[in-house]
Design an enzyme around this catalytic site. Structure first.
Site, PDB file in Angstrom:
ATOM      1  N   GLU A 246      47.734  44.062  47.352  1.00  0.00           N
ATOM      2  CA  GLU A 246      46.393  44.578  47.033  1.00  0.00           C
ATOM      3  C   GLU A 246      45.880  45.330  48.240  1.00  0.00           C
ATOM      4  O   GLU A 246      45.992  44.836  49.363  1.00  0.00           O
ATOM      5  CB  GLU A 246      45.372  43.446  46.792  1.00  0.00           C
ATOM      6  CG  GLU A 246      45.392  42.770  45.458  1.00  0.00           C
ATOM      7  CD  GLU A 246      44.314  41.662  45.361  1.00  0.00           C
ATOM      8  OE1 GLU A 246      43.289  41.734  46.071  1.00  0.00           O
ATOM      9  OE2 GLU A 246      44.516  40.744  44.566  1.00  0.00           O
ATOM     10  N   GLU A 295      36.126  46.542  36.822  1.00  0.00           N
ATOM     11  CA  GLU A 295      35.995  45.289  36.060  1.00  0.00           C
ATOM     12  C   GLU A 295      34.526  44.856  36.065  1.00  0.00           C
ATOM     13  O   GLU A 295      34.023  44.338  37.049  1.00  0.00           O
ATOM     14  CB  GLU A 295      36.861  44.191  36.693  1.00  0.00           C
ATOM     15  CG  GLU A 295      38.342  44.489  36.693  1.00  0.00           C
ATOM     16  CD  GLU A 295      39.141  43.396  37.397  1.00  0.00           C
ATOM     17  OE1 GLU A 295      39.351  42.315  36.802  1.00  0.00           O
ATOM     18  OE2 GLU A 295      39.555  43.615  38.544  1.00  0.00           O
ATOM     19  N   LYS A 298      33.036  41.089  36.929  1.00  0.00           N
ATOM     20  CA  LYS A 298      33.186  40.454  38.235  1.00  0.00           C
ATOM     21  C   LYS A 298      31.838  40.396  38.941  1.00  0.00           C
ATOM     22  O   LYS A 298      30.930  41.155  38.635  1.00  0.00           O
ATOM     23  CB  LYS A 298      34.209  41.222  39.081  1.00  0.00           C
ATOM     24  CG  LYS A 298      35.625  41.114  38.513  1.00  0.00           C
ATOM     25  CD  LYS A 298      36.661  41.624  39.476  1.00  0.00           C
ATOM     26  CE  LYS A 298      37.069  40.537  40.445  1.00  0.00           C
ATOM     27  NZ  LYS A 298      38.256  40.929  41.233  1.00  0.00           N
ATOM     28  N   GLU A 303      32.220  43.821  43.676  1.00  0.00           N
ATOM     29  CA  GLU A 303      33.516  43.537  43.049  1.00  0.00           C
ATOM     30  C   GLU A 303      33.761  44.364  41.780  1.00  0.00           C
ATOM     31  O   GLU A 303      34.881  44.427  41.278  1.00  0.00           O
ATOM     32  CB  GLU A 303      33.620  42.049  42.700  1.00  0.00           C
ATOM     33  CG  GLU A 303      33.636  41.114  43.906  1.00  0.00           C
ATOM     34  CD  GLU A 303      34.888  41.264  44.758  1.00  0.00           C
ATOM     35  OE1 GLU A 303      35.964  41.536  44.193  1.00  0.00           O
ATOM     36  OE2 GLU A 303      34.782  41.127  45.987  1.00  0.00           O
TER      37      GLU A 303
END
Length: 322
Positions: A246, A295, A298, A303
């Site tokens: 990541e 997303e 999150k 995030e």
């Protein structure tokens, strides 16, 4: 280009407006993304990936680790359900857990189960005749480092070595499998803007920032990776390779975030990993950008904004993977 310099993407699925899996796979193919990391064996996504030619890291969810650690039979059952039943998917690694640590309240309880789960998974792969094709590892955060500056002084936290890191490293050494490491420069930069410049954090420094013996560092990414290599050497893992599982930069939601900042970081990351690090020059790094698509479920806010694409599949900025 060396095959292992192929940069992939992480496909996190904590969103309620994500495109259907088939469209996600088509999006990846359209943008020549040839590698993907999944955090769990989502069957709909795996089905869509069949025959796509996209190479996959699939995660063993943290809640499955306890069971898999108890017997090779449990690992075989997991393998049958998620890997063997998905013929036509090019599985590259199985990641046993993500960012588990004995020091983390949420995952400390299962930390001692990670090494036995890795051994059982490897045994199950061998029994299935896949031991040479699919590698087993675990994805760790850089929180495992006690020291990272200068990079040559890199060392692991001594209190988590005996029961957690040492057995993992021994497994990786004996198997010749890589360590999956989540490497972020954004958070150290945010936490210490006094000592870390934005240029150093985003691969844009025109000159050397850190001199460390024979090694010269122009970016924080290399410094973190090499600090981890130094720590591996001190823990008996000198020949363990690091795969960056990541890395990325948010486009909104916090300090130093913008679409342009994310573009600069991720574009530079793709170009940079082809050349290795000062400690491992000329050895391309396999890396995965977090995240493929924003997303929205999150939290905190920061995030939600790591995607290369919005949920409507529009790219935030032009980026070239090929």
């Amino acid at each position: 280009m060396h095959a292992d310099a192929q940069t992939g993407v992480c496909f996190g699925t904590l969103g309620d407006n994500l495109p259907p899996p088939r469209e996600v796979v088509a999006l990846c193919k359209q943008h020549k993304i040839q590698r993907m990391r999944l955090y769990n064996p989502n069957q709909a996504i795996l089905q869509a990936l069949r025959g796509s030619g996209i190479s996959v890291i699939v995660g063993v969810p943290n809640e499955d680790i306890q069971r898999i650690s108890q017997s090779v039979g449990a690992a075989q059952a997991w393998l049958q359900e998620n890997i063997l039943n998905n013929a036509g998917v090019d599985f590259r690694y199985i990641a046993v857990g993500n960012e588990i640590s004995p020091l983390d309240g949420g995952s400390a309880r299962i930390a001692p189960r990670v090494p036995p789960a890795m051994y059982n998974m490897k045994a199950a792969l061998n029994r299935a005749g896949l031991g040479h094709k699919i590698k087993v590892s675990t994805a760790l955060s850089t929180g495992i480092l006690a020291q990272s500056f200068p990079p040559s002084a890199g060392s692991f936290r001594p209190e988590i070595r005996p029961s957690f890191l040492d057995p993992i490293i021994k497994f990786l050494v004996n198997s010749q499998f890589p360590l999956l490491l989540n490497v972020y420069t954004y958070f150290p930069y945010i936490d210490n803007q006094k000592d870390i410049s934005l240029e150093y954090a985003t691969f844009t420094s025109p000159s050397v920032v850190v001199r460390d013996g024979p090694f010269q560092y122009k970016n924080l990414f290399d410094a973190i990776v090499d600090a981890t290599y130094a720590a591996l050497e001190k823990a008996g893992g000198a020949n363990v390779e690091i795969v960056v599982a990541e890395s990325g930069w948010p486009s909104a939601g916090g300090t130093a975030t913008s679409v342009d900042a994310a573009r600069i970081y991720n574009t530079n990351l793709i170009n940079h990993v082809r050349g290795g690090t000062p400690k491992r020059p000329g050895k391309p790094i396999e890396a995965y950008i977090f995240d493929l698509i924003d997303e929205d479920k999150k939290s905190p806010e920061i995030e939600k904004h790591w995607g290369l694409f919005y949920a409507n599949k529009q790219p935030k900025y032009p980026i070239t993977f090929a």
